[in-house]
Structures are given as C-alpha cells and as structure tokens.
Scaffold this motif. Structure first.
Motif, PDB file in Angstrom:
ATOM      1  N   ILE A 123     -33.469 -19.244  36.713  1.00  0.00           N
ATOM      2  CA  ILE A 123     -32.598 -20.421  36.659  1.00  0.00           C
ATOM      3  C   ILE A 123     -33.313 -21.591  35.986  1.00  0.00           C
ATOM      4  O   ILE A 123     -32.725 -22.295  35.162  1.00  0.00           O
ATOM      5  N   ALA A 124     -34.585 -21.798  36.322  1.00  0.00           N
ATOM      6  CA  ALA A 124     -35.335 -22.891  35.700  1.00  0.00           C
ATOM      7  C   ALA A 124     -35.421 -22.710  34.191  1.00  0.00           C
ATOM      8  O   ALA A 124     -35.248 -23.674  33.436  1.00  0.00           O
ATOM      9  N   GLU A 125     -35.676 -21.488  33.765  1.00  0.00           N
ATOM     10  CA  GLU A 125     -35.758 -21.252  32.317  1.00  0.00           C
ATOM     11  C   GLU A 125     -34.402 -21.469  31.652  1.00  0.00           C
ATOM     12  O   GLU A 125     -34.315 -22.113  30.609  1.00  0.00           O
ATOM     13  N   SER A 126     -33.352 -20.951  32.249  1.00  0.00           N
ATOM     14  CA  SER A 126     -32.033 -21.065  31.615  1.00  0.00           C
ATOM     15  C   SER A 126     -31.529 -22.503  31.585  1.00  0.00           C
ATOM     16  O   SER A 126     -30.701 -22.847  30.747  1.00  0.00           O
ATOM     17  N   HIS A 127     -32.042 -23.346  32.482  1.00  0.00           N
ATOM     18  CA  HIS A 127     -31.646 -24.755  32.511  1.00  0.00           C
ATOM     19  C   HIS A 127     -32.724 -25.673  31.914  1.00  0.00           C
ATOM     20  O   HIS A 127     -32.620 -26.896  32.023  1.00  0.00           O
ATOM     21  N   HIS A 128     -33.744 -25.077  31.306  1.00  0.00           N
ATOM     22  CA  HIS A 128     -34.815 -25.826  30.638  1.00  0.00           C
ATOM     23  C   HIS A 128     -35.492 -26.835  31.573  1.00  0.00           C
ATOM     24  O   HIS A 128     -35.750 -27.970  31.200  1.00  0.00           O
ATOM     25  N   CYS A 129     -35.785 -26.384  32.788  1.00  0.00           N
ATOM     26  CA  CYS A 129     -36.432 -27.240  33.783  1.00  0.00           C
ATOM     27  C   CYS A 129     -37.948 -27.265  33.572  1.00  0.00           C
ATOM     28  O   CYS A 129     -38.521 -26.338  33.013  1.00  0.00           O
ATOM     29  N   SER A 130     -38.568 -28.296  34.068  1.00  0.00           N
ATOM     30  CA  SER A 130     -40.023 -28.429  33.972  1.00  0.00           C
ATOM     31  C   SER A 130     -40.710 -27.476  34.940  1.00  0.00           C
ATOM     32  O   SER A 130     -40.102 -26.960  35.881  1.00  0.00           O
ATOM     33  N   GLY A 131     -41.993 -27.261  34.710  1.00  0.00           N
ATOM     34  CA  GLY A 131     -42.780 -26.451  35.633  1.00  0.00           C
ATOM     35  C   GLY A 131     -42.832 -27.064  37.019  1.00  0.00           C
ATOM     36  O   GLY A 131     -42.853 -26.359  38.031  1.00  0.00           O
ATOM     37  N   GLU A 132     -42.816 -28.381  37.087  1.00  0.00           N
ATOM     38  CA  GLU A 132     -42.821 -29.084  38.371  1.00  0.00           C
ATOM     39  C   GLU A 132     -41.539 -28.773  39.151  1.00  0.00           C
ATOM     40  O   GLU A 132     -41.576 -28.522  40.348  1.00  0.00           O
ATOM     41  N   LYS A 133     -40.405 -28.776  38.448  1.00  0.00           N
ATOM     42  CA  LYS A 133     -39.139 -28.441  39.109  1.00  0.00           C
ATOM     43  C   LYS A 133     -39.114 -26.978  39.523  1.00  0.00           C
ATOM     44  O   LYS A 133     -38.572 -26.630  40.559  1.00  0.00           O
ATOM     45  N   LEU A 134     -39.702 -26.112  38.701  1.00  0.00           N
ATOM     46  CA  LEU A 134     -39.799 -24.704  39.069  1.00  0.00           C
ATOM     47  C   LEU A 134     -40.615 -24.547  40.344  1.00  0.00           C
ATOM     48  O   LEU A 134     -40.206 -23.845  41.261  1.00  0.00           O
TER      49      LEU A 134
END
Length: 140
Positions: A123-134
C-alpha cells in the motif's frame, strides 16, 4: 431504545476510539525502540523475500503467477523479481515468499513479522508514501 449501555464496554464505542487514535497517530508519538523494531521487521521481510522465498521454485512460481495475473497495473513491486503488479498481487507474492519457510517467530515476545509488513509495504508503494509512513504503518 438505546442498548449501548448494556454492552461489555458500557456504551463506549471502542472501535471508534481505536480508529480515531490510529488516524491521529504520528511518528513522533511512537517510541524510538518501537520504530526500530518496525525497521528490523522490514529488513527481515526483505531478507526472506530475496534470499529464501525468491530463490526457491515455489517462490518463483508465485512471483510469476502474481505478475501475470496482476491486471498489468504497476502499483507495487514483487521484491524478488522487481516486476510490478497490482498492490494486492505484490503483497500476495511477497508475503508468500517471506513466510514460505515459516522462519517467523511465534510465541511470547515474538514479532508479528511478516504479517505486519506485507500489506503496509504494498500500500505504501502504491500510494508513494515515505519510508517513515511505511514504518508507522508497520507499527500500526
């Protein structure tokens, strides 16, 4: 007639309270040791995908299946092959490869790996989230 007071929670809406707490949770609210554990779980997850599951015929088979049946939508990466597919298919392949040899800990004091990493990563990758959010998603 309101019967909420007759519940085990005495009318508290604990699911709502939990959802609100999660929605308001920020990285700076999480202890450093907890964030470090999330990062360790992520590193373990990557190692299992790349060096165990991804090297085995069954890991390569699930990766091929998920890449071929992912609707040609490059949302997230199958770690062992680098191929991109639907987030749900990438999670399926990566989760299978990470848990394929059942190296995950269990019992008292164990980590919830890889289950805590599989969906947040896709989900983080598909929504282009930061590593911190991951990392925060892994904590949650």
């Amino acid at each position: 007639m309101d019967v909420r007071a007759d519940t085990i929670t005495n009318g508290r809406r604990v699911t709502r309270e939990l959802a609100e707490w999660i929605a308001e949770l920020r990285v700076d609210m999480v202890p450093d040791a907890v964030m470090e554990e999330a990062c360790r779980a992520f590193a373990d997850f990557l190692g299992e995908c790349l060096f165990v599951g991804g090297t085995k015929p069954w890991g390569q088979a699930i990766a091929a299946f998920c890449a071929q049946n992912g609707g040609a939508q490059p949302e997230a990466t199958i770690i062992a092959t680098g191929q991109r597919t639907l987030a749900s298919r990438a999670a399926m392949a990566n989760g299978t490869m990470a848990l394929g040899f059942e190296f995950a800990d269990f019992g008292s004091g164990s980590r919830p790996y890889p289950f805590a990493v599989t969906a947040p990563l896709a989900i983080a990758e598909s929504h282009h989230c930061s590593g911190e959010k991951l990392a925060l998603a892994i904590v949650i």
